[in-house]
Design a protein around this motif. Structure first.
Motif, PDB file in Angstrom:
ATOM      1  N   CYS A 264      58.304  40.216  34.869  1.00 41.59           N
ATOM      2  CA  CYS A 264      58.606  41.084  36.008  1.00 41.59           C
ATOM      3  C   CYS A 264      60.046  41.577  35.948  1.00 41.59           C
ATOM      4  O   CYS A 264      60.335  42.726  36.299  1.00 41.59           O
ATOM      5  CB  CYS A 264      58.358  40.329  37.320  1.00 41.59           C
ATOM      6  N   TYR A 269      54.779  44.710  33.906  1.00 41.62           N
ATOM      7  CA  TYR A 269      53.828  44.213  34.891  1.00 41.62           C
ATOM      8  C   TYR A 269      52.417  44.072  34.321  1.00 41.62           C
ATOM      9  O   TYR A 269      51.649  43.203  34.747  1.00 41.62           O
ATOM     10  CB  TYR A 269      53.827  45.126  36.119  1.00 41.62           C
ATOM     11  N   ASP A 270      52.062  44.928  33.379  1.00 38.00           N
ATOM     12  CA  ASP A 270      50.723  44.813  32.788  1.00 38.00           C
ATOM     13  C   ASP A 270      50.555  43.482  32.060  1.00 38.00           C
ATOM     14  O   ASP A 270      49.524  42.814  32.179  1.00 38.00           O
ATOM     15  CB  ASP A 270      50.477  45.976  31.818  1.00 38.00           C
ATOM     16  N   MET A 273      50.252  40.712  34.568  1.00 43.69           N
ATOM     17  CA  MET A 273      48.911  40.618  35.131  1.00 43.69           C
ATOM     18  C   MET A 273      47.946  39.956  34.149  1.00 43.69           C
ATOM     19  O   MET A 273      47.058  39.202  34.547  1.00 43.69           O
ATOM     20  CB  MET A 273      48.419  42.015  35.516  1.00 43.69           C
ATOM     21  N   GLN A 274      48.117  40.223  32.854  1.00 43.43           N
ATOM     22  CA  GLN A 274      47.266  39.572  31.849  1.00 43.43           C
ATOM     23  C   GLN A 274      47.447  38.057  31.901  1.00 43.43           C
ATOM     24  O   GLN A 274      46.480  37.292  31.791  1.00 43.43           O
ATOM     25  CB  GLN A 274      47.592  40.102  30.461  1.00 43.43           C
ATOM     26  N   CYS A 276      48.403  36.303  34.514  1.00 41.32           N
ATOM     27  CA  CYS A 276      47.834  35.799  35.760  1.00 41.32           C
ATOM     28  C   CYS A 276      46.317  35.763  35.714  1.00 41.32           C
ATOM     29  O   CYS A 276      45.678  35.056  36.487  1.00 41.32           O
ATOM     30  CB  CYS A 276      48.306  36.660  36.931  1.00 41.32           C
ATOM     31  N   ASN A 277      45.740  36.537  34.809  1.00 39.93           N
ATOM     32  CA  ASN A 277      44.290  36.487  34.621  1.00 39.93           C
ATOM     33  C   ASN A 277      43.901  35.416  33.600  1.00 39.93           C
ATOM     34  O   ASN A 277      42.779  35.395  33.106  1.00 39.93           O
ATOM     35  CB  ASN A 277      43.767  37.849  34.140  1.00 39.93           C
ATOM     36  N   CYS A 332      50.505  33.880  40.184  1.00 43.94           N
ATOM     37  CA  CYS A 332      49.855  34.959  40.932  1.00 43.94           C
ATOM     38  C   CYS A 332      50.611  35.247  42.226  1.00 43.94           C
ATOM     39  O   CYS A 332      50.787  36.417  42.611  1.00 43.94           O
ATOM     40  CB  CYS A 332      48.410  34.591  41.240  1.00 43.94           C
ATOM     41  N   LEU A 335      53.797  37.163  41.389  1.00 44.65           N
ATOM     42  CA  LEU A 335      53.497  38.550  41.040  1.00 44.65           C
ATOM     43  C   LEU A 335      53.104  39.344  42.276  1.00 44.65           C
ATOM     44  O   LEU A 335      53.488  40.520  42.428  1.00 44.65           O
ATOM     45  CB  LEU A 335      52.379  38.582  39.999  1.00 44.65           C
ATOM     46  N   GLN A 354      47.033  45.795  44.392  1.00 45.60           N
ATOM     47  CA  GLN A 354      47.430  44.753  43.431  1.00 45.60           C
ATOM     48  C   GLN A 354      48.038  43.551  44.151  1.00 45.60           C
ATOM     49  O   GLN A 354      47.758  42.396  43.805  1.00 45.60           O
ATOM     50  CB  GLN A 354      48.419  45.339  42.424  1.00 45.60           C
ATOM     51  N   THR A 357      45.229  41.622  45.753  1.00 48.36           N
ATOM     52  CA  THR A 357      44.422  40.935  44.737  1.00 48.36           C
ATOM     53  C   THR A 357      45.083  39.638  44.296  1.00 48.36           C
ATOM     54  O   THR A 357      44.428  38.576  44.233  1.00 48.36           O
ATOM     55  CB  THR A 357      44.212  41.855  43.521  1.00 48.36           C
ATOM     56  N   TYR A 358      46.366  39.695  44.025  1.00 42.69           N
ATOM     57  CA  TYR A 358      47.032  38.492  43.488  1.00 42.69           C
ATOM     58  C   TYR A 358      47.383  37.491  44.582  1.00 42.69           C
ATOM     59  O   TYR A 358      47.470  36.291  44.317  1.00 42.69           O
ATOM     60  CB  TYR A 358      48.243  38.897  42.657  1.00 42.69           C
TER      61      TYR A 358
END
Length: 429
Positions: A264, A269-270, A273-274, A276-277, A332, A335, A354, A357-358
């Motif tokens: 961050c 950020y992409d 997010m990967q 966090c998934n 998460c 983020l 977003q 979601t997180y």
């Protein structure tokens, strides 16, 4: 006779007094023994008498001898032992040490089983081989403390340049070098590293000790292959501005939260997010999870983060899985906070979604509800609150009820029903 050593230069009156004293002491006649020696003025005589009392473990007479000797150090040692409620042999041993009677002190401590005090004596005399031997055989509760103290001693000697004078061969046979042929410093430093590892303090003490030699420190970190050391090095790199290198070692340490934080900071950020998934990606071996998938899959199989795919799950693997889930939730949540901060400035619906979601992946339903209220997204608020606690449901229901629109009242009705508030449902209707 050994009991009368040092009395050869005394006058006949003193010699007679000592003979009478020894005679009455042998028969347990303390009053006559004290009368026999009350006229003695020679301090050396009193000292020799005190030594006799140590051998006989006669502390009452020893106290009188100490008073006439004016030996404050020995008096303090004996008084401290008495206040600690030590056994009589242990008290006598403390007095013997103050009088320089090391052999007698060791015999007394062994006889009463006070190997902890014997260990401390060896440490105070820098007899580390004997101290560790006593700890390993009789004083296991203080073994790691002894190893740690020995390591600190070796470190101090190495720093002062006197380590070359140390004899490390006396206990080298008792220690196994886990580092193979790779060297991280002088023999004293190598020995200190082994002892810190045995004392389980190497995650902090070895980096501190090797902080003046970054090449040796980095070699040690890479050689040990331990997440705690990787994380320490990553934090060090981050503090010096080596962000990319810090990210690499956070990855090796499997510190998801720190990786997301650094990503961050780099505005990647992409990739954040990967990460966090991660939990969902780890369950599917065909989804490598971007640039971090290969390493994380390897870490899972080697470190047991999610346990083995066959057979019953062990307790350690269950604990690791719980730890991984907690770390993922923390990542998460961090983020989501970043996306919330962005949304407050740009009001971008994508950023809002977003963040929601997180927050939900972090199970931070209260935060998600607050954000929905601020954004005025009542549909999202109802969906999020339905997954939250009873407090979340009631707070969201009250908020929706206050909007005074039929759609919001219907949503409030559903939330009150989910929260088991039947009377509220009737009031809304």
């Amino acid at each position: 006779m050994r009991d009368f050593a040092g009395f050869s230069d005394c006058d006949s009156t003193t010699k007679k007094a000592m003979i009478d004293f020894s005679f009455h002491i042998a028969y347990g006649n303390m009053d006559e023994a004290f009368r026999a020696i009350k006229l003695i003025k020679n301090e050396s005589v009193w000292e020799n008498m005190c030594r006799m009392c140590v051998k006989n473990q006669n502390l009452s007479v020893a106290k009188m001898c100490l008073g006439n000797m004016r030996n404050l150090r020995a008096t303090h040692a004996l008084r401290k032992a008495e206040q600690a409620d030590m056994e009589v042999p242990a008290q006598t041993a403390m007095l013997a040490i103050a009088l320089g009677m090391r052999d007698e002190a060791e015999k007394l401590l062994k006889s009463c089983g006070r190997h902890d005090l014997l260990n401390e004596i060896h440490q105070s005399q820098c007899e580390w081989g004997r101290a560790i031997s006593v700890a390993e055989k009789h004083d296991r509760i203080h073994l790691t403390t002894t190893q740690y103290n020995y390591a600190r001693y070796l470190e101090s000697q190495s720093a002062s340049g006197t380590a070359d004078q140390l004899n490390l061969s006396e206990d080298s046979a008792q220690s196994t070098d886990d580092n193979g042929k790779e060297s991280f410093g002088t023999p004293a430093v190598e020995k200190a590293i082994q002892l810190y590892e045995k004392a389980s303090t190497h995650h902090f003490d070895v980096p501190r000790m090797l902080s003046d030699n970054y090449s040796n420190l980095l070699s040690y970190v890479n050689h040990k292959n331990e997440p705690a050391l990787y994380k320490w090095w990553a934090q060090f790199c981050e503090s010096t501005g080596s962000i990319e290198l810090a990210l690499e070692y956070y990855e090796k340490a499997n510190d998801i939260l720190s990786m997301v934080r650094v990503l961050c900071y780099l505005e990647k950020y992409d990739e954040a997010m990967q990460l966090c998934n991660r939990e969902g990606s780890l369950e599917d071996d065909d989804d490598p999870m971007g640039p971090y998938g290969d390493h994380l899959a390897t870490s899972r199989s080697s470190s047991g983060f999610l346990g083995s795919s066959s057979g019953p799950t062990s307790t350690s693997s269950q604990g690791s899985a719980v730890s991984l889930a907690s770390a993922t939730k923390a990542a998460c949540y961090y983020l989501a906070q970043q996306f919330e901060s962005q949304y407050s400035s740009d009001q971008n619906p994508k950023t809002f979604q977003q963040a929601i979601t997180y927050f939900m992946r972090a199970e931070a339903y209260t935060n998600a509800c607050r954000l929905c209220k601020d954004a005025g997204d009542f549909d999202q608020l109802k969906n999020v609150a339905s997954l939250g606690s009873m407090t979340d449901k009631l707070d969201a229901a009250k908020f929706l009820e206050a909007q005074e629109t039929q759609d919001c009242r219907d949503k409030a009705l559903q939330l009150y029903s989910m929260a088991g508030q039947g009377m509220k449902v009737g009031a809304v209707v």
